[in-house]
Design an enzyme around this catalytic site. Structure first.
Site, mmCIF file in Angstrom:
data_model
loop_
_atom_site.group_PDB
_atom_site.id
_atom_site.type_symbol
_atom_site.label_atom_id
_atom_site.label_comp_id
_atom_site.label_asym_id
_atom_site.label_seq_id
_atom_site.Cartn_x
_atom_site.Cartn_y
_atom_site.Cartn_z
ATOM 1 C CG HIS A 87 40.221 -18.812 43.991
ATOM 2 N ND1 HIS A 87 39.024 -19.433 44.255
ATOM 3 C CD2 HIS A 87 40.442 -20.504 44.663
ATOM 4 C CE1 HIS A 87 38.093 -20.722 44.801
ATOM 5 N NE2 HIS A 87 39.226 -21.479 44.953
ATOM 6 C CE LYS B 268 41.500 -21.257 48.965
ATOM 7 N NZ LYS B 268 41.244 -22.968 47.654
ATOM 8 C CG ASP C 251 35.414 -17.743 46.383
ATOM 9 O OD1 ASP C 251 36.050 -18.942 46.013
ATOM 10 O OD2 ASP C 251 34.264 -17.480 45.985
#
Length: 319
Positions: free
Chosen positions: A155, A176, A194
């Site tokens: 992730h 992020k 992701d």
């Protein structure tokens, strides 16, 4: 921070799963001519290094890598042409009986009736390419190495900053993807958002890429999915990159001291490959994208043998 953080985010490796590429995929990827064996193109290839069976045609089989693609260049074909019919039939038969995935003849060489007969009899694809032996082996090895490399999914977000491959990690919702957007707007490139696929192509090299489904997509809270290529152009996306920095975005802690100028080197480990790792604490007003750019440029200088901390210490000593 380093090793523990990296290990904790490795995801589930596909260790137990035998990866393979079909001969058909190799044919399509490298545009090979199928001389015989069209019905056998679904045969699996499970080894990344191609092999030239010179010693095997000479009768030495002790270390014959039978699961590899067998490449026949000018040396091998010329040698076979010089044999008698009986010798040629025997030597080829002794190699073909091991049933390698396929044979590939380079330089568009012809006069392959004897090879065709044996491959047809054993159900092995015989392929041909106009490329030189060296060119084909480089292309085939590169393609198979990436396709068959061990991989895990983590992730995070993967970007390239000034040509430097960076894995951005951090807890869900920490920013992020927003940081990746800021980097894209500065002219850098998205690789994956992701779900980042990491491939170990050799003991020192880790490639980052997407899982196919998320290719070119960036997920932004309150905005939704964005196709970065449609919005910012082809230069905003890169299909894969070598991961050389692992950056973890963490919450700012009020009582923590963040004034160290010479930090101890930290690393993360993914499938046995160690990657330099740093933490960037987040606080309102901090230009995180600029800090990541600085980290990328600083890493590059360090690979060239320059350390700002070492130079600073030398200046202090001179004074």
């Amino acid at each position: 921070m380093g090793d523990e953080a990296g290990t904790a985010n490795q995801g589930a490796p596909n260790a137990g799963v035998s990866k393979s590429v079909s001969v058909r995929e190799l044919v399509n990827r490298l545009k090979l001519e199928v001389i015989v064996g069209e019905e056998a193109l679904d045969r699996p290839i499970r080894r990344s290094k191609v092999h030239r069976p010179g010693l095997e045609f000479a009768g030495y089989y002790d270390f014959f890598p039978i699961e590899h693609v067998q490449v026949l260049g000018k040396k091998e074909i010329t040698y076979l042409h010089k044999l008698t019919h009986q010798e040629r039939d025997e030597r080829i038969g002794n190699v073909v009986k091991y049933h390698p995935p396929c044979f590939v003849v380079t330089w568009n060489q012809d006069g392959l009736e004897y090879l065709t007969a044996h491959c047809r009899k054993e159900g092995i694809p015989l392929l041909r390419t106009p490329q030189t032996t060296t060119e084909f082996m480089m292309l085939a090895d590169g393609y198979l190495m990436k396709q068959l490399a061990p991989e895990i999914q983590v992730h995070g977000v993967c970007v390239t900053v000034a040509g430097t491959g960076i894995l951005l990690r951090g807890r869900s919702g920490i920013g992020k993807s927003e940081t990746a957007l800021a980097l894209i707007r500065r002219g850098h490139r998205l690789v994956a958002d992701d779900a980042v696929v990491l491939k170990k192509v050799n003991p020192q090299v880790l490639l980052g890429t997407h899982n196919g489904t998320t290719r070119e997509f960036l997920a932004l809270r309150s905005v939704g999915l964005m196709n970065v290529v449609r919005v910012y152009g082809r230069g905003a996306f890169q299909d894969e990159t070598r991961i050389v920095l692992d950056i973890e975005l963490v919450p700012w802690k009020e009582n923590e001291l963040y004034n160290d100028l010479q930090l101890e080197p930290q690393t993360s480990e993914y499938m046995g490959v160690r990657v330099p790792c740093i933490q960037i604490p987040l606080q309102p007003g901090r230009d995180v994208a600029a800090l990541i750019e600085a980290a990328a440029h600083n890493w590059y200088l360090q690979t060239q043998g320059y350390s700002a901390a070492d130079e600073f210490m030398r200046r202090l000593q001179q004074q």
